[in-house]
Design an enzyme around this catalytic site. Structure first.
Site, PDB file in Angstrom:
ATOM      1  N   LEU A  62      -0.894  -2.391   8.830  1.00  0.00           N
ATOM      2  CA  LEU A  62      -1.386  -1.280   8.004  1.00  0.00           C
ATOM      3  C   LEU A  62      -2.452  -1.725   7.014  1.00  0.00           C
ATOM      4  CD1 LEU A  62       2.076   0.398   7.209  1.00  0.00           C
ATOM      5  CD2 LEU A  62       0.514   0.930   9.073  1.00  0.00           C
ATOM      6  N   TYR A  92     -16.525   2.764   8.578  1.00  0.00           N
ATOM      7  CA  TYR A  92     -15.055   2.718   8.672  1.00  0.00           C
ATOM      8  C   TYR A  92     -14.609   3.129  10.081  1.00  0.00           C
ATOM      9  CZ  TYR A  92     -10.159   3.813   7.577  1.00  0.00           C
ATOM     10  OH  TYR A  92      -8.786   3.875   7.574  1.00  0.00           O
ATOM     11  N   GLY A  96       0.828  -1.209   0.000  1.00  0.00           N
ATOM     12  CA  GLY A  96       0.000   0.000   0.000  1.00  0.00           C
ATOM     13  C   GLY A  96       0.862   1.259   0.000  1.00  0.00           C
ATOM     14  N   ILE A 149       1.277   3.762   2.386  1.00  0.00           N
ATOM     15  CA  ILE A 149       2.140   3.954   3.563  1.00  0.00           C
ATOM     16  C   ILE A 149       3.038   2.735   3.758  1.00  0.00           C
ATOM     17  CG2 ILE A 149       2.201   4.331   6.073  1.00  0.00           C
ATOM     18  CD1 ILE A 149      -0.446   5.836   5.841  1.00  0.00           C
ATOM     19  N   ALA A 166      -2.630   0.642  12.569  1.00  0.00           N
ATOM     20  CA  ALA A 166      -3.138   1.870  11.941  1.00  0.00           C
ATOM     21  C   ALA A 166      -4.593   2.090  12.312  1.00  0.00           C
ATOM     22  CB  ALA A 166      -3.009   1.758  10.424  1.00  0.00           C
TER      23      ALA A 166
END
Ligand code: UDP
Length: 327
Positions: free
Chosen positions: A76, A149, A10, A12, A117
């Site tokens: 993450l 979310y 991804g 990050i 995260a």
């Protein structure tokens, strides 16, 4: 150290993997490539200290196997991006809740230190200028998909807190506030890569709502060193820590800033939220972090300005366009 990174391909994750390898660690990455991209890992492909496994955090046995023997786990992997949450709400909830539970449980069993995260979405509609980690959450109805979310990430935080207190897990939770930089794609909703692509293509920049909503954007290069310091800081274990910049800007001003930076002839248009996201969407009108805790724990002070961020994203997109043209 042996380190496990979920979401390694991804935006990050790929920057973190590069940083960990350059420090001499051995890194195993896991990614299902749903939103992550192999091209993000081009720089580290073939590195002797790196292995990428394609798979899901929902695969409990795989997560267990990859965590075994690791001293640190960076979690993450997640379903992210407002369009992903809107279009794949059920799958996103499962990934962000059950997938995280698998990673947290595996880290606890192996005695690995966990960095997980989370998100500034946790604060929801709390408009306080300078949100602190123990501020209240003001969240809309769970039947509005936007909040699913934040709901999932809040459950993750509670889960990590319970594992920390009851199972001796060493973990730090990171609440990211609009992290941006090279490799972030606008495909899933993120505003800076979207506006930049539109400006470079001479298309209208699509501001959603009034454009008066405010965000603070933080360069991924400022965030990565904070992650590696916080996972190694016992004082951070058991805490949630904000990471973001202190340079607020409205989305209208952001659009103008990007048009100027790209010398584009594009204009700005305004689209109602309903047309942009469908029903079930509420925006937060102001989201500004207080990062005193991160500064105290690891000296976190973002050095890159919004102009630096926009320049980096413009360069990244121009480089990708040239690579496509050349190939
Ligand atoms: N936004 C926008 N146009 C776009 C994409 C996003 O005006 O093409 C707005 C979005 O509604 C929000 C802000 O930009 O108010 C930041 O959106 P993003 O998805 O990047 O992050 P968020 O802060 O919503 O998590």
């Amino acid at each position: 150290m042996k380190i496990f990174v979920t979401g390694a391909a991804g935006f990050i994750g790929s920057h973190l993997v590069e940083d960990l390898l350059s420090d001499g660690h051995h890194v195993t990455g896991l990614d299902d490539l749903s939103t992550g991209r192999l091209s993000n890992l081009r720089v580290v492909a073939g590195h002797p200290g790196f292995r990428l496994v394609q798979g899901s955090i929902l695969d409990e046995a795989l997560v267990s196997e990859l965590t075994a023997g690791c001293q640190q786990v960076y979690h993450l992997a997640a379903a992210v991006g407002s369009f992903v949450i809107r279009d794949r709400t059920l799958e996103s909830l499962r990934t962000n809740i059950h997938g995280t539970e698998n990673v947290v449980d595996a880290a606890a069993r192996c005695g690995a230190v966990l960095l997980a995260a989370s998100t500034s979405e946790i604060y929801g509609k709390n408009m306080k200028p300078g949100l602190c980690e123990d501020d209240d959450r003001i969240i809309g109805s769970p039947l509005k998909s936007r909040w699913s979310y934040a709901e999932a990430k809040a459950i993750d935080e509670s889960l990590i807190d319970a594992y920390s207190r009851e199972r001796g897990l060493k973990a730090v939770i990171i609440r990211f506030f609009n992290t941006v930089g090279p490799r972030q794609t606008g495909r899933y909703g993120m505003v800076i890569p979207r506006f930049t692509r539109q400006a470079l293509a001479g298309e209208s920049l699509t501001v959603y709502g009034t454009g008066d909503q405010i965000r603070c954007f933080c360069h991924v290069y400022d965030v990565i060193p904070a992650l590696t310091k916080l996972i190694a800081a016992p004082a951070a274990y058991g805490l949630a820590v904000n990471l973001g910049s202190n340079e607020p800007i409205s989305i209208n001003d952001l659009a103008e800033r990007i048009i100027a930076a790209t010398d584009s002839a594009s204009v700005v248009t305004h689209t109602p939220y309903l047309d942009a996201y469908g029903s079930g969407y509420e925006d937060m009108q102001r989201r500004i972090p207080d990062c005193t805790l991160a500064r105290t724990l690891c000296g976190f002070t973002p050095r890159r300005t919004l102009d630096d961020i926009v320049a980096a994203v413009v360069n990244d997109q121009e480089a990708s366009r040239s690579a496509v043209v050349a190939s």
